[in-house]
Enzyme design. Structure first.
Site, PDB file in Angstrom:
ATOM      1  N   GLU A 153      21.296 -12.009   1.086  1.00  0.00           N
ATOM      2  CA  GLU A 153      21.158 -11.748  -0.349  1.00  0.00           C
ATOM      3  C   GLU A 153      22.517 -11.715  -1.039  1.00  0.00           C
ATOM      4  O   GLU A 153      22.661 -12.209  -2.159  1.00  0.00           O
ATOM      5  CB  GLU A 153      20.394 -10.447  -0.601  1.00  0.00           C
ATOM      6  N   PRO A 186       0.830  -1.202   0.000  1.00  0.00           N
ATOM      7  CA  PRO A 186       0.000   0.000   0.000  1.00  0.00           C
ATOM      8  C   PRO A 186       0.873   1.266   0.000  1.00  0.00           C
ATOM      9  O   PRO A 186       1.946   1.255   0.587  1.00  0.00           O
ATOM     10  CB  PRO A 186      -0.770  -0.092   1.325  1.00  0.00           C
TER      11      PRO A 186
HETATM   12  P1  ADP Z   1      -1.351   3.115  -3.613  1.00  0.00           P
HETATM   13  O1  ADP Z   1      -2.394   3.320  -4.641  1.00  0.00           O
HETATM   14  O2  ADP Z   1      -0.214   2.259  -4.097  1.00  0.00           O
HETATM   15  O3  ADP Z   1      -1.830   2.672  -2.279  1.00  0.00           O
HETATM   16  P2  ADP Z   1      -1.117   5.957  -3.842  1.00  0.00           P
HETATM   17  O4  ADP Z   1      -0.935   6.094  -5.298  1.00  0.00           O
HETATM   18  O5  ADP Z   1      -2.478   6.210  -3.315  1.00  0.00           O
HETATM   19  O6  ADP Z   1      -0.642   4.519  -3.360  1.00  0.00           O
HETATM   20  O7  ADP Z   1      -0.060   6.875  -3.110  1.00  0.00           O
HETATM   21  C1  ADP Z   1      -0.420   7.705  -2.062  1.00  0.00           C
HETATM   22  C2  ADP Z   1       0.396   8.978  -2.081  1.00  0.00           C
HETATM   23  O8  ADP Z   1       1.761   8.704  -1.803  1.00  0.00           O
HETATM   24  C3  ADP Z   1       0.401   9.666  -3.421  1.00  0.00           C
HETATM   25  O9  ADP Z   1      -0.697  10.484  -3.569  1.00  0.00           O
HETATM   26  C4  ADP Z   1       1.703  10.458  -3.346  1.00  0.00           C
HETATM   27  O10 ADP Z   1       1.524  11.643  -2.627  1.00  0.00           O
HETATM   28  C5  ADP Z   1       2.600   9.568  -2.541  1.00  0.00           C
HETATM   29  N1  ADP Z   1       3.468   8.742  -3.377  1.00  0.00           N
HETATM   30  C6  ADP Z   1       3.505   7.395  -3.411  1.00  0.00           C
HETATM   31  N2  ADP Z   1       4.454   6.953  -4.269  1.00  0.00           N
HETATM   32  C7  ADP Z   1       5.015   8.048  -4.811  1.00  0.00           C
HETATM   33  C8  ADP Z   1       6.047   8.258  -5.773  1.00  0.00           C
HETATM   34  N3  ADP Z   1       6.693   7.239  -6.352  1.00  0.00           N
HETATM   35  N4  ADP Z   1       6.360   9.525  -6.094  1.00  0.00           N
HETATM   36  C9  ADP Z   1       5.718  10.555  -5.517  1.00  0.00           C
HETATM   37  N5  ADP Z   1       4.748  10.439  -4.603  1.00  0.00           N
HETATM   38  C10 ADP Z   1       4.395   9.204  -4.235  1.00  0.00           C
HETATM   39 ZN    ZN Z   2      17.248 -16.525   0.270  1.00  0.00          ZN
END
Ligand code: ADP
Ligand code: ZN
Length: 582
Positions: free
Chosen positions: A415, A194
């Site tokens: 690893e 998540p």
């Molecule tokens: P998921 O859908 O995987 O649970 P989200 O897309 O809802 O995660 O991410 C939640 C928030 O976390 C995004 O709105 C952003 O603010 C931040 N976030 C997560 N990953 C990144 C990333 N790679 N770059 C920038 N912000 C990110």
């Molecule tokens: Zn292993």
């Protein structure tokens, strides 16, 4: 009178009471109409006093006088009775007088009752079980036409971005692809922990391709009413298709797409229907329509295989937790438009091992709140420091953010052990990645090597693969001692066992069964003797000794891979080549 908490109810209640009274009286009255002699009736006719005669087939007729008086008298049942009345200009009604009286008051009563009910519903907001409650028009599938999220808003996740490039291109020109007869994936599954940015990536795909974005969560489809989920799916697709190209995003796909657990009741029917509706819709649209369904889940392994088949969600993209350099990029991105001063991003990238993007976002937000609270004009290092403690305390023990330094060290040696043995015994296999960042399959870290393409595996190759699998445990033993080996090798040992058993019992490469095949033997009810197990055990023990020796001979390389891993968390092909050279 406490029930009448609203003045709005007084009028409907009064009207209701009046009409009820009217109805009661008219019923009583119509039963109490007096009888009058026929001769008196004839007298009334002569004196032109009669207004209407209610003539039915009953033995009496009802007479209404012009002065309003009503009585009954005998029905003479002569054939010209009606004609005579008409000639004397008396109105003749063939309805029953009682009925016509009662019908009117009944009508008034029903209207006023209805009025009362509606007023009650309005006042007390009783839910009205109309079609609307089941309708899906109100479905929150807010399409976002210009979502404004671009790849530039995602830091890290380079591999994932790379692997959706063609989908964006397809969304821009679906006609081009259909011209070449190329089949694009209709569905993409993004899977990973998540908060790693799956939703963000889906939005960015729509944003980059400049198509509308429709989002719903799998749990929105799981309803108490059977059939609602399925109809919501159809509604969602209908909406999306009505606008042409689109990205349809379904978060938490596992809520509807979990493996069917064999007839367990309680909403599973509903889920099946919903899942079937989704599959039907997906096979329904044509390639050139330019619709892509993107689903997200934390766990791809629990999804129903029907979802993953070709023509459905046939592209699977893992979204990993960010490593140290990705975390630095994310932190930079998150603070880009905020007033910051004197923040050492390297320090925080280092500290925030196992943080997802969402957690980093939370961290920066907490820091901003702290800075705001003390009216500081900038978010500074100390705010982030304090926020870090707050955020970490919140996550404590719930997940991996708190993995101790010692655990990281164990993972790193483990690893490195796999990687080093692989480099030594299978030099032609390219190690594309070693990481101590956990992936969704639950391992503490992993080493990814790309096996050479070949049709047959020879005995030496199988033995070497087993050595590589044993490399993790062997490294742990060498560094921490026999008493401190961990459960981290659980998965490796499972694979080792199944490999070695196959080697001896299936491929004719062992001693105790010779060239006999174990499956064929069990068909004639011959059970595998202990000697086979003993042979396998001995074989693995020998291979394990080999593996330890390989690691001991190359201990400096083992140390250097490990310390690099601890520092940067992920090593790719070039990094590993360089380390091995020195
Ligand atoms: P998921 O859908 O995987 O649970 P989200 O897309 O809802 O995660 O991410 C939640 C928030 O976390 C995004 O709105 C952003 O603010 C931040 N976030 C997560 N990953 C990144 C990333 N790679 N770059 C920038 N912000 C990110
Ligand atoms: Zn292993």
């Amino acid at each position: 009178m406490k029930h009448f908490k609203h003045m709005n109810l007084i009028v409907p209640v009064l009207i209701f009471l009046c009409s009820l009274t009217l109805f009661t009286f008219s019923s009583i009255y119509s039963n109490k109409i007096s009888y009058n002699m026929y001769t008196n009736f004839q007298k009334d006719i002569k004196e032109k006093k009669v207004d209407t005669v209610y003539l039915t087939s009953s033995p009496t007729v009802t007479v209404k006088l012009k002065n309003g008086l009503v009585y009954t008298t005998d029905n003479p049942r002569t054939t010209d009775f009606k004609e005579n009345l008409l000639k004397n200009s008396v109105k003749v009604s063939e309805d029953d007088f009682k009925n016509s009286q009662n019908t009117l008051s009944l009508f008034i009563l029903s209207i006023s009752t209805l009025y009362l009910i509606i007023s009650l519903i309005k006042v007390y907001k009783v839910p009205f079980p109309t079609k609307k409650a089941f309708a899906v028009d109100k479905l929150e599938t807010d399409s976002i036409n210009d979502i404004g999220v671009k790849f530039a808003d995602i830091a890290g996740n380079e591999e994932a971005k790379e692997s959706v490039q063609d989908i964006i291109d397809f969304l821009k020109n679906p006609e081009k692809y259909s011209l070449y007869g190329a089949r694009m994936p209709k569905g993409v599954i993004l899977y990973g922990e998540p908060g790693t940015g799956k939703t963000l990536l889906a939005k960015a795909i729509a944003g980059e391709a400049n198509v509308p974005f429709y989002a719903m969560s799998g749990s929105d489809f799981v309803q108490i009413y059977v059939g609602v989920g399925a109809s919501r799916i159809r509604q969602l697709f209908k909406k999306a298709r009505s606008n042409g190209k689109a990205v349809i995003f379904i978060d938490e796909i596992d809520a509807i797409g979990k493996k069917r657990d064999g007839g367990k009741s309680g909403g599973s029917d509903e889920r099946d229907q919903t899942l079937n509706a989704l599959l039907t819709e997906m096979s329904g649209f044509k390639e050139k329509e330019g619709i892509v369904v993107i689903a997200a889940t934390n766990r791809i392994d629990i999804l129903d295989s029907a979802l993953l088949r070709p023509g459905r969600f046939d592209r699977h993209i893992e979204i990993n937790l960010p490593d140290i350099s990705a975390r630095k990029k994310i932190l930079n991105l998150l603070t880009k438009n905020k007033p910051i001063k004197n923040i050492d991003f390297n320090d925080f990238a280092q500290k925030t091992a196992y943080f997802s993007g969402a957690k980093l976002e939370n961290l920066v937000n907490e820091a901003a709140i702290l800075a705001c609270k003390e009216d500081s004009s900038f978010i500074e290092h100390r705010h982030l420091d304090k926020a870090f403690s707050i955020v970490l305390a919140g996550y404590e023990k719930v997940d991996r953010s708190h993995i101790s330094l010692n655990d990281r060290k164990i993972t790193a040696y483990h690893e490195s052990g796999h990687a080093l043995v692989s480099l030594k015994v299978l030099p032609s296999e390219k190690i594309s990645k070693i990481t101590i960042i956990p992936s969704t399959n639950g391992a503490g870290g992993y080493t990814l090597s790309i096996p050479e393409d070949k049709m047959y595996q020879n005995k030496e190759y199988i033995l070497n693969r087993i050595r590589v699998l044993l490399g993790g445990r062997a490294a742990e033993e060498i560094i921490f001692g026999k008493a401190h080996v961990t459960t981290g090798a659980y998965n490796d040992l499972q694979k080792v066992t199944s490999s070695v058993i196959k080697l001896v019992t299936q491929y004719g490469m062992g001693a105790s069964l010779g060239l006999l095949n174990g499956d064929a033997l069990s068909e004639v009810n011959y059970s595998i003797p202990d000697t086979v197990i003993n042979e396998c055990k001995e074989l693995v023990a020998n291979l394990y000794e080999d593996t330890k020796n390989i690691l001991l001979e190359n201990k400096t390389t083992l140390e250097s891979i490990t310390s690099n891993l601890l520092e940067v968390e992920t090593l790719n092909y070039e990094d590993i080549q360089n380390l091995n050279m020195n």
